[in-house]
Design an enzyme around this catalytic site. Structure first.
Site, PDB file in Angstrom:
ATOM      1  N   ARG A  39       0.828  -1.223   0.000  1.00 29.45           N
ATOM      2  CA  ARG A  39       0.000   0.000   0.000  1.00 29.45           C
ATOM      3  C   ARG A  39       0.860   1.270   0.000  1.00 29.45           C
ATOM      4  O   ARG A  39       0.466   2.280  -0.575  1.00 29.45           O
ATOM      5  CB  ARG A  39      -0.932   0.004   1.210  1.00 29.45           C
ATOM      6  CG  ARG A  39      -2.162  -0.837   0.981  1.00 29.45           C
ATOM      7  CD  ARG A  39      -3.127  -0.727   2.145  1.00 29.45           C
ATOM      8  NE  ARG A  39      -4.350  -1.459   1.861  1.00 29.45           N
ATOM      9  CZ  ARG A  39      -5.286  -1.740   2.761  1.00 29.45           C
ATOM     10  NH1 ARG A  39      -5.136  -1.341   4.016  1.00 29.45           N
ATOM     11  NH2 ARG A  39      -6.363  -2.406   2.418  1.00 29.45           N
ATOM     12  N   LYS A 200     -17.071 -18.628   2.672  1.00 36.21           N
ATOM     13  CA  LYS A 200     -18.516 -18.729   2.890  1.00 36.21           C
ATOM     14  C   LYS A 200     -19.368 -18.071   1.815  1.00 36.21           C
ATOM     15  O   LYS A 200     -19.070 -16.973   1.367  1.00 36.21           O
ATOM     16  CB  LYS A 200     -18.862 -18.080   4.231  1.00 36.21           C
ATOM     17  CG  LYS A 200     -18.288 -18.834   5.413  1.00 36.21           C
ATOM     18  CD  LYS A 200     -18.610 -18.088   6.677  1.00 36.21           C
ATOM     19  CE  LYS A 200     -18.264 -18.934   7.898  1.00 36.21           C
ATOM     20  NZ  LYS A 200     -18.582 -18.204   9.129  1.00 36.21           N
ATOM     21  N   GLY A 357      -8.217  -8.918   0.316  1.00 37.10           N
ATOM     22  CA  GLY A 357      -7.036  -9.249   1.115  1.00 37.10           C
ATOM     23  C   GLY A 357      -6.404 -10.594   0.796  1.00 37.10           C
ATOM     24  O   GLY A 357      -5.257 -10.667   0.337  1.00 37.10           O
ATOM     25  N   GLY A 380     -12.034  -4.706   1.967  1.00 32.07           N
ATOM     26  CA  GLY A 380     -13.466  -4.453   2.160  1.00 32.07           C
ATOM     27  C   GLY A 380     -14.059  -3.532   1.101  1.00 32.07           C
ATOM     28  O   GLY A 380     -15.174  -3.765   0.621  1.00 32.07           O
TER      29      GLY A 380
HETATM   30  C1  3PG Z   1      -8.555  -2.040   5.233  1.00 31.62           C
HETATM   31  O1  3PG Z   1      -7.441  -2.463   5.544  1.00 31.62           O
HETATM   32  O2  3PG Z   1      -9.488  -2.782   4.852  1.00 31.62           O
HETATM   33  C2  3PG Z   1      -8.778  -0.564   5.271  1.00 31.62           C
HETATM   34  O3  3PG Z   1      -7.618   0.110   5.652  1.00 31.62           O
HETATM   35  C3  3PG Z   1      -9.953  -0.197   6.158  1.00 31.62           C
HETATM   36  O4  3PG Z   1      -9.706  -0.583   7.475  1.00 31.62           O
HETATM   37  P1  3PG Z   1     -10.936  -0.863   8.450  1.00 31.62           P
HETATM   38  O5  3PG Z   1     -11.577  -2.138   7.970  1.00 31.62           O
HETATM   39  O6  3PG Z   1     -10.346  -0.976   9.826  1.00 31.62           O
HETATM   40  O7  3PG Z   1     -11.876   0.307   8.329  1.00 31.62           O
HETATM   41 MG    MG Z   2     -11.109  -4.014   6.401  1.00 33.00          MG
END
Ligand code: 3PG
Ligand code: MG
Length: 402
Positions: A39, A200, A357, A380
């Site tokens: 990142r 899931k 991720g 996310g």
């Molecule tokens: C992530 O790593 O998904 C983002 O930086 C957002 O982080 P968070 O899910 O803690 O809001």
């Molecule tokens: Mg997150």
């Protein structure tokens, strides 16, 4: 939301201007050291550009999930040090993101200088999208640049409220992420395949529902494939599956059929009695899954089929691993399909975009992430985009551009 409205700083004279950049410096840190700098590397070009244009770059970010007050383990200081190393220039650090400490650090910046301010989530106002906290941040800058696509699914002070207080622009990484996703989902070259894996079905229902209306082939792997198999009456032994969601799986299959989207499921699997490194694993047709064993990866027939499907597609969107890739020998399905996608991309036959991720970790483990057309930095936020949802951090920048 008209994404074409997003505006950048390209036409602005930034010399001497204080530019408050919302980046996502939320990187993995182990024993005080950044363990994956992806990142940070991706945010560098934007910061270098600001410095070259004589701006004063003030970088703000969250890190981890502290509860609205300072906690030493969530300090951004080691991340700022890593950023300085990658930028090959000094980066100032302020131990608070608002108030006199932050104001002093900003006042000390010269044109071309860069400062990182301490974790935004050390203040409760950040996650509450508090206008007063946003105002304290806004005092530090002349303009705001939102460059944290991976945090754009949060309506927080630094992604939303601040855009009402400063002239606000979209940063280059955010623009790049959006362009990659649009190239796959909005006007892709067809046929389009989506690979969706992960544990899931229950967590990916909105993703599957949105994608089946947009793609031609939906290749399903990972634990969630077991629920689809179960829905078709396959006995999956002790595999991870969600019997409560077999009806959902059937609904998804019917909806896909109605939209002429082909759902591709594994015909064979790698099974073992335990999810353990070196566990005695063997291949069997999914229909012959032993009652005391678990499906932990897709099998060679499934992989060959997936590769064949992919070879007839022009565009690929990938989210989620096909098996328990972290533990050998259950990563082969993900690795082999990853290599096939990378080779097709290198040959100019495929546009490949991956995100989420685990996905990126899996493609890195396969050594192919850098051969994909685009790999998102988002987890996310990437998923919420695939669900077809409007991301508040992007909506805020579109609104600010009007
Ligand atoms: C992530 O790593 O998904 C983002 O930086 C957002 O982080 P968070 O899910 O803690 O809001
Ligand atoms: Mg997150």
């Amino acid at each position: 939301m008209d994404l074409d409205k997003l505006r950048t700083t390209a036409c602005l004279d930034l010399n001497g201007k204080r530019v408050l950049v919302r980046a996502d410096l939320n990187v993995p840190v182990k024993d005080g050291e950044v363990s994956d700098a992806t990142r940070l590397e991706r945010v560098l070009p934007g910061l270098q550009d600001l410095a070259q244009r004589g701006a004063k770059g003030i970088v703000i970010s969250h890190f981890g999930r502290p509860k609205g007050a300072p906690e030493a383990e969530f300090s951004l200081r080691p991340v700022a040090d890593k950023l300085a190393e990658l930028l090959r220039r000094p980066v100032a650090f302020a131990s608070d993101c608002i108030g006199s400490v932050a104001e002093k650090a900003v006042a000390a910046l010269r044109p071309g200088g860069i400062a990182v301010l301490e974790n935004l989530r050390f203040h409760a106002g950040e996650e509450k999208n508090d206008p007063a906290f946003a105002a304290a941040l806004a005092k530090l800058g002349d303009i705001f640049v939102g460059d944290a696509f991976s945090t754009a699914h949060r309506a927080h002070a630094s992604t939303d409220a601040i855009t009402r207080l400063l002239p606000s622009y979209a940063g280059p990484l955010l623009i790049e992420e959006i362009a990659a996703l649009r190239s796959v989902l909005d006007k892709p070259e067809r046929p389009v395949a989506a690979v969706v894996g992960g544990a899931k079905v229950s967590t990916k229902i909105p993703v599957l529902t949105n994608l089946l209306a947009k793609v031609d082939k939906l290749i399903i792997g990972g634990g969630m494939a077991n629920t689809f198999l179960l829905a078709q009456g396959v006995n999956v032994g002790r595999s991870l599956a969600e019997p409560d969601f077999t009806k959902t799986a059937l609904d998804i299959m019917h909806a896909a059929k109605a939209r002429s989207c082909e759902i591709v499921l594994p015909a064979d699997a790698v099974v073992a009695a335990k999810l353990e490194a070196g566990a005695a694993a063997r291949v069997c047709p999914v229909l012959e899954t032993p009652p005391d064993q678990m499906i932990l990866d897709v099998g060679p027939k499934a992989i060959a089929h997936y590769i064949d499907v992919l070879s007839r597609c022009r565009t690929l969107l990938w989210n989620g691993p096909l098996g328990a890739f972290e533990i050998a020998p259950f990563g082969e399905g993900t690795f082999r399909l990853g290599r096939a996608a990378a080779a097709a991309t290198a040959a100019g036959k495929l546009t490949s975009v991956a995100g989420g991720g685990d996905t990126v970790a899996a493609l890195n483990a396969a050594g192919v992430a850098d051969q994909f057309t685009y790999v998102s930095t988002a987890g996310g936020a990437f998923l919420e985009w695939l669900e077809g949802r409007e991301l508040p951090g992007i909506a805020a920048l579109v609104r600010a551009a009007r």
